[in-house]
Design a protein around this motif. Structure first.
Motif, short mmCIF file in Angstrom:
data_model
loop_
_atom_site.label_atom_id
_atom_site.label_comp_id
_atom_site.label_asym_id
_atom_site.label_seq_id
_atom_site.Cartn_x
_atom_site.Cartn_y
_atom_site.Cartn_z
N VAL A 2 0.88 -1.17 0.00
CA VAL A 2 0.00 0.00 0.00
C VAL A 2 0.92 1.22 0.00
CG1 VAL A 2 -1.96 1.07 1.19
CG2 VAL A 2 -1.60 -1.37 1.39
N SER A 3 0.38 2.39 0.01
CA SER A 3 1.17 3.61 0.04
C SER A 3 2.11 3.63 1.25
CB SER A 3 0.23 4.82 0.11
OG SER A 3 0.96 6.00 0.33
N VAL A 4 3.30 4.14 1.02
CA VAL A 4 4.29 4.23 2.10
C VAL A 4 3.79 5.15 3.21
CG1 VAL A 4 5.63 6.13 1.09
CG2 VAL A 4 6.75 4.49 2.59
N HIS A 5 2.93 6.10 2.85
CA HIS A 5 2.39 7.01 3.85
C HIS A 5 1.50 6.28 4.86
CE1 HIS A 5 3.29 9.61 0.36
NE2 HIS A 5 3.86 10.32 1.31
N PHE A 6 0.84 5.25 4.41
CA PHE A 6 0.02 4.42 5.29
C PHE A 6 0.88 3.76 6.36
CE2 PHE A 6 -1.73 0.12 6.12
CZ PHE A 6 -2.89 0.49 6.77
N TYR A 7 1.99 3.18 5.94
CA TYR A 7 2.87 2.49 6.89
C TYR A 7 3.54 3.48 7.84
CZ TYR A 7 2.14 -1.63 4.07
OH TYR A 7 1.57 -2.68 3.42
N ILE A 8 3.89 4.66 7.35
CA ILE A 8 4.48 5.68 8.21
C ILE A 8 3.46 6.14 9.25
CG2 ILE A 8 5.35 8.06 8.26
CD1 ILE A 8 6.63 7.48 5.51
N ALA A 9 2.22 6.36 8.81
CA ALA A 9 1.18 6.81 9.74
C ALA A 9 0.90 5.75 10.81
CB ALA A 9 -0.10 7.14 8.97
N VAL A 10 0.85 4.49 10.40
CA VAL A 10 0.62 3.42 11.36
C VAL A 10 1.77 3.34 12.36
CG1 VAL A 10 0.48 0.91 11.62
CG2 VAL A 10 -0.89 2.06 9.89
N ALA A 11 2.99 3.39 11.88
CA ALA A 11 4.16 3.32 12.76
C ALA A 11 4.19 4.48 13.74
CB ALA A 11 5.44 3.28 11.94
N LEU A 12 3.93 5.69 13.25
CA LEU A 12 3.93 6.86 14.14
C LEU A 12 2.77 6.81 15.13
CD1 LEU A 12 4.90 9.75 11.70
CD2 LEU A 12 6.29 8.72 13.49
N GLY A 13 1.61 6.37 14.68
CA GLY A 13 0.46 6.30 15.57
C GLY A 13 0.67 5.31 16.70
N ILE A 14 1.15 4.13 16.37
CA ILE A 14 1.41 3.12 17.40
C ILE A 14 2.52 3.60 18.34
CG2 ILE A 14 2.29 0.79 17.81
CD1 ILE A 14 0.89 -0.05 15.22
N SER A 15 3.59 4.14 17.77
CA SER A 15 4.71 4.60 18.59
C SER A 15 4.30 5.71 19.54
CB SER A 15 5.85 5.09 17.70
OG SER A 15 6.31 4.06 16.87
N PHE A 16 3.62 6.71 19.00
CA PHE A 16 3.22 7.84 19.83
C PHE A 16 2.29 7.40 20.96
CE2 PHE A 16 0.37 11.42 20.77
CZ PHE A 16 1.31 12.36 21.18
N THR A 17 1.33 6.56 20.64
CA THR A 17 0.38 6.11 21.65
C THR A 17 1.06 5.30 22.75
OG1 THR A 17 -1.37 6.04 19.98
CG2 THR A 17 -1.74 4.79 22.00
N MET A 18 1.90 4.36 22.35
CA MET A 18 2.56 3.52 23.35
C MET A 18 3.55 4.31 24.20
SD MET A 18 3.17 -0.15 21.50
CE MET A 18 3.94 -0.84 22.96
N LEU A 19 4.34 5.17 23.57
CA LEU A 19 5.36 5.91 24.31
C LEU A 19 4.74 6.98 25.21
CD1 LEU A 19 8.17 6.17 21.64
CD2 LEU A 19 8.12 4.72 23.67
N LEU A 20 3.72 7.66 24.74
CA LEU A 20 3.09 8.68 25.58
C LEU A 20 2.38 8.02 26.76
CD1 LEU A 20 2.34 11.63 26.07
CD2 LEU A 20 0.30 11.24 24.70
N GLY A 21 1.62 6.97 26.50
CA GLY A 21 0.95 6.26 27.59
C GLY A 21 1.95 5.69 28.59
N GLY A 22 3.02 5.10 28.09
CA GLY A 22 4.05 4.54 28.97
C GLY A 22 4.78 5.60 29.77
N ALA A 23 5.06 6.74 29.14
CA ALA A 23 5.75 7.82 29.85
C ALA A 23 4.88 8.37 30.97
CB ALA A 23 6.12 8.93 28.87
N LEU A 24 3.61 8.57 30.70
CA LEU A 24 2.72 9.09 31.74
C LEU A 24 2.53 8.07 32.87
CD1 LEU A 24 0.08 10.90 29.53
CD2 LEU A 24 1.89 11.93 30.92
N MET A 25 2.38 6.81 32.51
CA MET A 25 2.23 5.77 33.53
C MET A 25 3.53 5.64 34.34
SD MET A 25 0.05 3.77 34.85
CE MET A 25 -1.22 3.47 33.67
N GLY A 26 4.67 5.77 33.67
CA GLY A 26 5.95 5.73 34.38
C GLY A 26 6.08 6.87 35.37
N LEU A 27 5.58 8.06 35.01
CA LEU A 27 5.63 9.18 35.94
C LEU A 27 4.72 8.93 37.15
CD1 LEU A 27 5.69 12.20 33.50
CD2 LEU A 27 7.54 11.40 34.98
#
Length: 103
Positions: A49-74
């Motif tokens: 599929v479009s490379v933009h789709f894979y970039i969006a999925v990677a950024l969405g998963i990364s941002f969600t997991m890292l932000l949630g984990g950072a806040l929970m870690g705090l």
């Protein structure tokens, strides 16, 4: 008057922040693995599929997991060091705020 926080002690704070960084490093490795697994599944089921789709999925998963984990870690850092116990959470009564109702 609020009590002194355990994080005011430099040795205690250094230990707590080192633990937080350790948690974040572990979370980063789990995030990378999850993103790679998700991208592999998407490619297997959807093909090229479009490379933009894979970039969006990677950024969405990364941002969600890292932000949630950072806040929970705090939250873990704050509770684990006893910083939460040093907060004065007493609120004034309703009468002290608004005055006594004269009905």
């Amino acid at each position: 008057m609020s009590r002194k926080s355990p994080l005011d002690d430099p040795e205690n704070a250094a230990h707590a922040w080192a633990r937080y960084r350790r948690i974040m490093k572990l979370l980063m490795s789990v995030t990378v693995g999850t993103v790679l697994f998700a991208l592999a599944l998407l490619y297997a089921y959807n093909g090229a599929v479009s490379v933009h789709f894979y970039i969006a999925v990677a950024l969405g998963i990364s941002f969600t997991m890292l932000l949630g984990g950072a806040l929970m870690g705090l939250v873990f850092l704050s509770h684990g060091t006893g910083h939460d116990d040093s907060v004065d959470n007493r609120l004034p009564s309703r009468d002290e705020l608004w005055g006594k109702d004269e009905d």
